[in-house]
Motif scaffolding. Structure first.
Motif, PDB file in Angstrom:
ATOM      1  N   TRP A  15       8.293   3.783   6.852  1.00  0.00           N
ATOM      2  CA  TRP A  15       8.001   3.764   5.425  1.00  0.00           C
ATOM      3  C   TRP A  15       6.643   3.185   5.075  1.00  0.00           C
ATOM      4  O   TRP A  15       6.002   3.641   4.128  1.00  0.00           O
ATOM      5  CB  TRP A  15       9.096   3.004   4.680  1.00  0.00           C
ATOM      6  CG  TRP A  15       9.343   1.637   5.232  1.00  0.00           C
ATOM      7  CD1 TRP A  15      10.225   1.312   6.225  1.00  0.00           C
ATOM      8  CD2 TRP A  15       8.683   0.424   4.867  1.00  0.00           C
ATOM      9  NE1 TRP A  15      10.153  -0.027   6.506  1.00  0.00           N
ATOM     10  CE2 TRP A  15       9.220  -0.596   5.671  1.00  0.00           C
ATOM     11  CE3 TRP A  15       7.714   0.090   3.931  1.00  0.00           C
ATOM     12  CZ2 TRP A  15       8.814  -1.920   5.596  1.00  0.00           C
ATOM     13  CZ3 TRP A  15       7.299  -1.231   3.842  1.00  0.00           C
ATOM     14  CH2 TRP A  15       7.842  -2.214   4.668  1.00  0.00           C
ATOM     15  N   GLY A  44       6.269  -3.427  -5.694  1.00  0.00           N
ATOM     16  CA  GLY A  44       6.389  -2.261  -4.817  1.00  0.00           C
ATOM     17  C   GLY A  44       5.054  -1.703  -4.366  1.00  0.00           C
ATOM     18  O   GLY A  44       5.008  -0.695  -3.654  1.00  0.00           O
ATOM     19  N   LYS A  47       2.130  -5.563  -1.491  1.00  0.00           N
ATOM     20  CA  LYS A  47       1.563  -6.898  -1.256  1.00  0.00           C
ATOM     21  C   LYS A  47       2.317  -7.631  -0.141  1.00  0.00           C
ATOM     22  O   LYS A  47       1.705  -8.126   0.804  1.00  0.00           O
ATOM     23  CB  LYS A  47       1.616  -7.733  -2.542  1.00  0.00           C
ATOM     24  CG  LYS A  47       0.897  -7.116  -3.720  1.00  0.00           C
ATOM     25  CD  LYS A  47       0.988  -7.991  -4.964  1.00  0.00           C
ATOM     26  CE  LYS A  47       2.404  -8.232  -5.466  1.00  0.00           C
ATOM     27  NZ  LYS A  47       3.100  -6.997  -5.914  1.00  0.00           N
ATOM     28  N   SER A  48       3.640  -7.685  -0.274  1.00  0.00           N
ATOM     29  CA  SER A  48       4.432  -8.409   0.729  1.00  0.00           C
ATOM     30  C   SER A  48       4.319  -7.741   2.094  1.00  0.00           C
ATOM     31  O   SER A  48       4.258  -8.424   3.117  1.00  0.00           O
ATOM     32  CB  SER A  48       5.903  -8.474   0.316  1.00  0.00           C
ATOM     33  OG  SER A  48       6.047  -9.196  -0.877  1.00  0.00           O
ATOM     34  N   THR A  49       4.290  -6.407   2.089  1.00  0.00           N
ATOM     35  CA  THR A  49       4.177  -5.677   3.354  1.00  0.00           C
ATOM     36  C   THR A  49       2.929  -6.133   4.116  1.00  0.00           C
ATOM     37  O   THR A  49       2.979  -6.367   5.337  1.00  0.00           O
ATOM     38  CB  THR A  49       4.098  -4.152   3.070  1.00  0.00           C
ATOM     39  OG1 THR A  49       5.277  -3.775   2.336  1.00  0.00           O
ATOM     40  CG2 THR A  49       3.998  -3.346   4.339  1.00  0.00           C
TER      41      THR A  49
HETATM   42  N1  LIG Z   1      12.320  -2.542   4.978  1.00  0.00           N
HETATM   43  C1  LIG Z   1      11.907  -1.567   4.165  1.00  0.00           C
HETATM   44  N2  LIG Z   1      12.348  -0.307   4.306  1.00  0.00           N
HETATM   45  C2  LIG Z   1      11.938   0.673   3.506  1.00  0.00           C
HETATM   46  N3  LIG Z   1      11.055   0.507   2.503  1.00  0.00           N
HETATM   47  C3  LIG Z   1      10.581  -0.713   2.303  1.00  0.00           C
HETATM   48  C4  LIG Z   1      10.969  -1.820   3.120  1.00  0.00           C
HETATM   49  N4  LIG Z   1      10.303  -2.917   2.691  1.00  0.00           N
HETATM   50  C5  LIG Z   1       9.553  -2.511   1.641  1.00  0.00           C
HETATM   51  N5  LIG Z   1       9.711  -1.199   1.420  1.00  0.00           N
HETATM   52  C6  LIG Z   1       9.058  -0.411   0.356  1.00  0.00           C
HETATM   53  O1  LIG Z   1       7.648  -0.611   0.451  1.00  0.00           O
HETATM   54  C7  LIG Z   1       7.075  -0.750  -0.842  1.00  0.00           C
HETATM   55  C8  LIG Z   1       6.231  -1.998  -0.921  1.00  0.00           C
HETATM   56  O2  LIG Z   1       7.056  -3.134  -0.857  1.00  0.00           O
HETATM   57  P1  LIG Z   1       6.457  -4.590  -0.964  1.00  0.00           P
HETATM   58  O3  LIG Z   1       5.371  -4.750   0.033  1.00  0.00           O
HETATM   59  O4  LIG Z   1       7.602  -5.533  -0.871  1.00  0.00           O
HETATM   60  O5  LIG Z   1       5.833  -4.589  -2.432  1.00  0.00           O
HETATM   61  P2  LIG Z   1       5.299  -5.810  -3.313  1.00  0.00           P
HETATM   62  O6  LIG Z   1       5.358  -7.044  -2.491  1.00  0.00           O
HETATM   63  O7  LIG Z   1       3.906  -5.415  -3.709  1.00  0.00           O
HETATM   64  O8  LIG Z   1       6.192  -5.866  -4.513  1.00  0.00           O
HETATM   65  C9  LIG Z   1       8.245  -0.750  -1.836  1.00  0.00           C
HETATM   66  O9  LIG Z   1       8.254   0.476  -2.509  1.00  0.00           O
HETATM   67  C10 LIG Z   1       9.473  -0.933  -1.007  1.00  0.00           C
HETATM   68  O10 LIG Z   1      10.533  -0.201  -1.530  1.00  0.00           O
END
Ligand SMILES: Nc1ncnc2c1ncn2[C@@H]1O[C@H](COP(=O)(O)OP(=O)(O)O)[C@@H](O)[C@H]1O
Ligand SMILES: [Mg+2]
Length: 242
Positions: A15, A44, A47-49
């Motif tokens: 993803w 979404g 950022k966290s990713t």
């Molecule tokens: N383990 C996972 N499996 C599938 N999709 C994920 C997973 N973790 C995050 N995502 C998707 O990746 C996107 C970015 O997530 P994230 O980095 O948490 O965003 P933010 O921290 O900016 O809010 C989101 O749309 C989320 O649904």
């Protein structure tokens, strides 16, 4: 500066490859130019990713914790963490990847901070001040002041979540101090207060990928300005009766 560059030489599995900021990293990478970097963007946006992937590269547990301790990660990296390449300075290599007991790298998420504050609150004498005699916000800073101090790499994911307006200002002050002490902070945030820190690098994540920006051009700053000027204008869309 400890970490000056991140690159994605090949797209990760799954993803995270579909996120525009990750595609941007694969094409252009990202230079970290200042001791404090803020990642800003909608929920979404990724950022966290990206913060978690940096934590993986530094071998800090992506659940939050400290490098070189028993809390350090032994698990699988995230898909992006598995392919991310980090460019450290010599000091960065020593502080993040050097001898285990000398490492200074810490990853704090809002949830971790909250739990940490709660956990040590009961331990009288563990910190210099008794956290049970402090409010939650004060106790939080007793922990933060200790953990986020001096040369080291500090990753944070929305640290403002539990903080009042004034505590956010105090956190900005702490960031400033750490930067002066030779530390580096990479922080995902929605806070118009934190991002106002002078001299910080701000990057905005979204469908466009990643772009360098300035505080008064941030979407979140514009949103807050408009909302505070006319809250009912925004709210009426959400309060409409059927
Ligand atoms: N383990 C996972 N499996 C599938 N999709 C994920 C997973 N973790 C995050 N995502 C998707 O990746 C996107 C970015 O997530 P994230 O980095 O948490 O965003 P933010 O921290 O900016 O809010 C989101 O749309 C989320 O649904
Ligand atoms: Mg997030």
């Amino acid at each position: 500066m400890l970490l000056t560059r991140i690159d994605v030489p090949e797209l990760p599995d799954g993803w995270s490859a579909g996120l525009a900021p990750v595609a941007h990293l694969a094409e252009h990478g990202l230079s970290l130019t200042r001791p404090v970097t803020f990642l800003v963007g909608e929920n979404g946006s990724g950022k966290s990713t990206i913060i978690e992937a940096i934590a993986d590269v530094c071998r800090i547990n992506a659940e939050g914790g400290k490098a070189g301790t028993k809390y350090a990660s032994t698990g699988e990296p995230t898909p992006l963490g598995a392919v991310l390449r980090a460019g450290f300075t010599a000091t960065g290599l020593r502080l993040v990847k050097g001898p285990r007991l000398k490492r200074r790298a810490f990853f704090m998420r809002a949830e971790t901070l909250f739990n940490l504050g709660q956990r040590v609150s009961g331990l009288y004498g563990y910190w210099e001040s008794d956290l049970t005699e402090q409010s939650h916000g004060e106790g939080f800073f007793t922990v933060l002041d200790r953990m986020v101090s001096g040369p080291g790499l500090y990753l944070m994911d929305e640290p403002e979540a539990a903080l009042s307006f004034h505590s956010c200002l105090r956190l900005a002050g702490l960031f400033h101090r750490v930067a002066q002490e030779g530390g580096q902070i990479i922080c995902a945030t929605h806070s118009p207060i934190l991002t106002s820190l002078p001299g910080a690098q701000i990057v905005e994540l979204g469908e466009h990928g990643i772009r360098a920006t300035e505080w008064d051009k941030l979407q979140v700053v514009d949103d807050w300005r408009r909302f505070l000027a006319k809250p009912d204008f925004y709210l009426r869309y959400f309060l409409e009766e059927d």
